[in-house]
Write a protein that holds these residues in place. Structure first.
Motif, PDB file in Angstrom:
ATOM      1  N   VAL A 102       0.841  -1.205   0.000  1.00 31.27           N
ATOM      2  CA  VAL A 102       0.000   0.000   0.000  1.00 31.27           C
ATOM      3  C   VAL A 102       0.872   1.251   0.000  1.00 31.27           C
ATOM      4  N   GLU A 103       1.931   1.231   0.795  1.00 26.90           N
ATOM      5  CA  GLU A 103       2.848   2.372   0.854  1.00 26.90           C
ATOM      6  C   GLU A 103       3.544   2.585  -0.489  1.00 26.90           C
ATOM      7  N   LYS A 104       3.883   1.484  -1.153  1.00 28.40           N
ATOM      8  CA  LYS A 104       4.526   1.587  -2.462  1.00 28.40           C
ATOM      9  C   LYS A 104       3.590   2.216  -3.485  1.00 28.40           C
ATOM     10  N   LYS A 105       2.308   1.865  -3.405  1.00 25.29           N
ATOM     11  CA  LYS A 105       1.335   2.447  -4.328  1.00 25.29           C
ATOM     12  C   LYS A 105       1.191   3.946  -4.085  1.00 25.29           C
ATOM     13  N   MET A 147      11.484   0.431  12.770  1.00 26.67           N
ATOM     14  CA  MET A 147      11.350  -0.486  13.895  1.00 26.67           C
ATOM     15  C   MET A 147      11.071   0.238  15.211  1.00 26.67           C
ATOM     16  N   PRO A 148      11.824   1.303  15.541  1.00 26.67           N
ATOM     17  CA  PRO A 148      11.488   2.042  16.775  1.00 26.67           C
ATOM     18  C   PRO A 148      10.060   2.568  16.768  1.00 26.67           C
ATOM     19  N   LEU A 149       9.597   3.011  15.596  1.00 27.60           N
ATOM     20  CA  LEU A 149       8.236   3.516  15.479  1.00 27.60           C
ATOM     21  C   LEU A 149       7.227   2.409  15.742  1.00 27.60           C
ATOM     22  N   LYS A 150       7.508   1.215  15.227  1.00 25.37           N
ATOM     23  CA  LYS A 150       6.626   0.069  15.457  1.00 25.37           C
ATOM     24  C   LYS A 150       6.548  -0.274  16.937  1.00 25.37           C
ATOM     25  N   ILE A 151       7.700  -0.274  17.600  1.00 24.13           N
ATOM     26  CA  ILE A 151       7.749  -0.621  19.028  1.00 24.13           C
ATOM     27  C   ILE A 151       6.990   0.410  19.856  1.00 24.13           C
ATOM     28  N   ILE A 152       7.263   1.678  19.606  1.00 24.11           N
ATOM     29  CA  ILE A 152       6.588   2.753  20.346  1.00 24.11           C
ATOM     30  C   ILE A 152       5.083   2.707  20.078  1.00 24.11           C
ATOM     31  N   SER A 153       4.709   2.506  18.817  1.00 26.48           N
ATOM     32  CA  SER A 153       3.289   2.444  18.459  1.00 26.48           C
ATOM     33  C   SER A 153       2.611   1.253  19.137  1.00 26.48           C
ATOM     34  N   GLY A 154       3.326   0.127  19.202  1.00 30.51           N
ATOM     35  CA  GLY A 154       2.776  -1.059  19.861  1.00 30.51           C
ATOM     36  C   GLY A 154       2.532  -0.825  21.342  1.00 30.51           C
ATOM     37  N   LEU A 155       3.468  -0.152  22.000  1.00 31.29           N
ATOM     38  CA  LEU A 155       3.314   0.155  23.423  1.00 31.29           C
ATOM     39  C   LEU A 155       2.157   1.124  23.651  1.00 31.29           C
ATOM     40  N   PRO A 168      -3.921   0.790  10.878  1.00 29.54           N
ATOM     41  CA  PRO A 168      -3.078   0.784   9.670  1.00 29.54           C
ATOM     42  C   PRO A 168      -1.601   0.976   9.968  1.00 29.54           C
ATOM     43  N   LEU A 169      -1.312   1.572  11.112  1.00 30.35           N
ATOM     44  CA  LEU A 169       0.083   1.798  11.486  1.00 30.35           C
ATOM     45  C   LEU A 169       0.764   0.506  11.909  1.00 30.35           C
ATOM     46  N   LEU A 170       0.007  -0.403  12.529  1.00 29.17           N
ATOM     47  CA  LEU A 170       0.592  -1.615  13.108  1.00 29.17           C
ATOM     48  C   LEU A 170       0.324  -2.885  12.317  1.00 29.17           C
ATOM     49  N   PHE A 171      -0.772  -2.909  11.557  1.00 28.93           N
ATOM     50  CA  PHE A 171      -1.169  -4.156  10.893  1.00 28.93           C
ATOM     51  C   PHE A 171      -1.314  -3.945   9.388  1.00 28.93           C
ATOM     52  N   LYS A 172      -0.594  -4.730   8.599  1.00 24.30           N
ATOM     53  CA  LYS A 172      -0.605  -4.583   7.144  1.00 24.30           C
ATOM     54  C   LYS A 172      -1.997  -4.836   6.553  1.00 24.30           C
ATOM     55  N   LYS A 173      -2.776  -5.714   7.190  1.00 31.62           N
ATOM     56  CA  LYS A 173      -4.112  -6.012   6.687  1.00 31.62           C
ATOM     57  C   LYS A 173      -5.053  -4.813   6.808  1.00 31.62           C
TER      58      LYS A 173
END
Length: 237
Positions: A21-24, A78-86, A162-167
């Protein structure tokens, strides 16, 4: 669109470390910039073929652009994913406390143990209209809490999904999962006697999630533009 431009953009996008999706989205942004640049060269008196070549030359080497894009994106992904997950975990805990587990959700305050029909509304927009037209007999804070509060509490969900899950990078899946989450909460409230279940709560929750998703899309678009600007400046020093 010119085949040469199309292939040029495709080669750049394919080498980036992004979701489909990001590539599009990136492909669409690059296409707009290159078409605009090509048009400027045509207006300046160049043929279409010359304009395309000049636009590509101005943008730079495909591999170099892809490399710079990845340099900008990868260190923070990766840091963004971790922070977003928390943050998402904390958000889910707060929502649970507010809607299910908090002391304000005791059966004594909002649940009618004598008539279960009083604890559920399955008529769409019934409660929304009651609050929206009840300014003369309902406290304003109660109206705001029940209308805008239900939207506000689910807006972060529309942003985090959408930030955490590709689906969930498309609006359809965001709305589906937001609906399921809201429905699940309403069922728990009814079964556990922790509140009144209302289809309008689900409607407002989903609207809130949609607003959150739009906020994510806006931030995503702005960040992609920033990445492209940094990459373009880096490759043209």
């Amino acid at each position: 669109m010119n085949k040469q431009l199309k292939n040029y953009i495709k080669h750049i996008v394919e080498q980036t470390d992004m979701s489909d999706v990001e590539k599009k989205e990136l492909e669409s942004e690059l296409q707009d910039h290159l078409l605009l640049l090509t048009e400027e060269y045509i207006v300046a008196g160049h043929s279409e073929e010359e304009a395309v070549n000049l636009a590509i030359q101005a943008f730079g080497n495909e591999q170099a652009l892809s490399k710079e894009l990845n340099k900008v994106i990868s260190p923070y992904k990766m840091p963004l994913k971790i922070i977003s997950g928390l943050l998402f975990s904390f958000y889910a805990f707060v929502v649970w406390i507010i809607l299910i587990g908090g002391p304000g959700r005791s059966s004594a305050g909002v649940y009618n143990p004598y008539d279960w029909k009083m604890n559920i509304n399955i008529i769409p927009f019934k409660s929304i209209m009651w609050y929206a037209t009840g300014i003369d007999h309902i406290n304003l804070s109660t109206i705001l809490y029940n209308l805008f509060g239900n939207m506000a509490i689910f807006a972060p969900l529309g942003f985090f999904l959408p930030l955490l899950f590709k689906k969930c990078t498309n609006v359809k899946n965001v709305l589906i999962y937001s609906f399921l989450a809201s429905f699940f909460i309403e069922v728990i409230q009814f079964v556990a006697h922790r509140g009144q279940s209302d289809v309008d709560d689900i409607i407002l929750n989903v609207v809130g999630a949609y607003i959150g998703y739009l906020s994510y899309k806006l931030l995503r678009t702005l960040s992609l533009k920033a990445v492209q600007l940094v990459s373009f400046k880096t490759t043209h020093k």
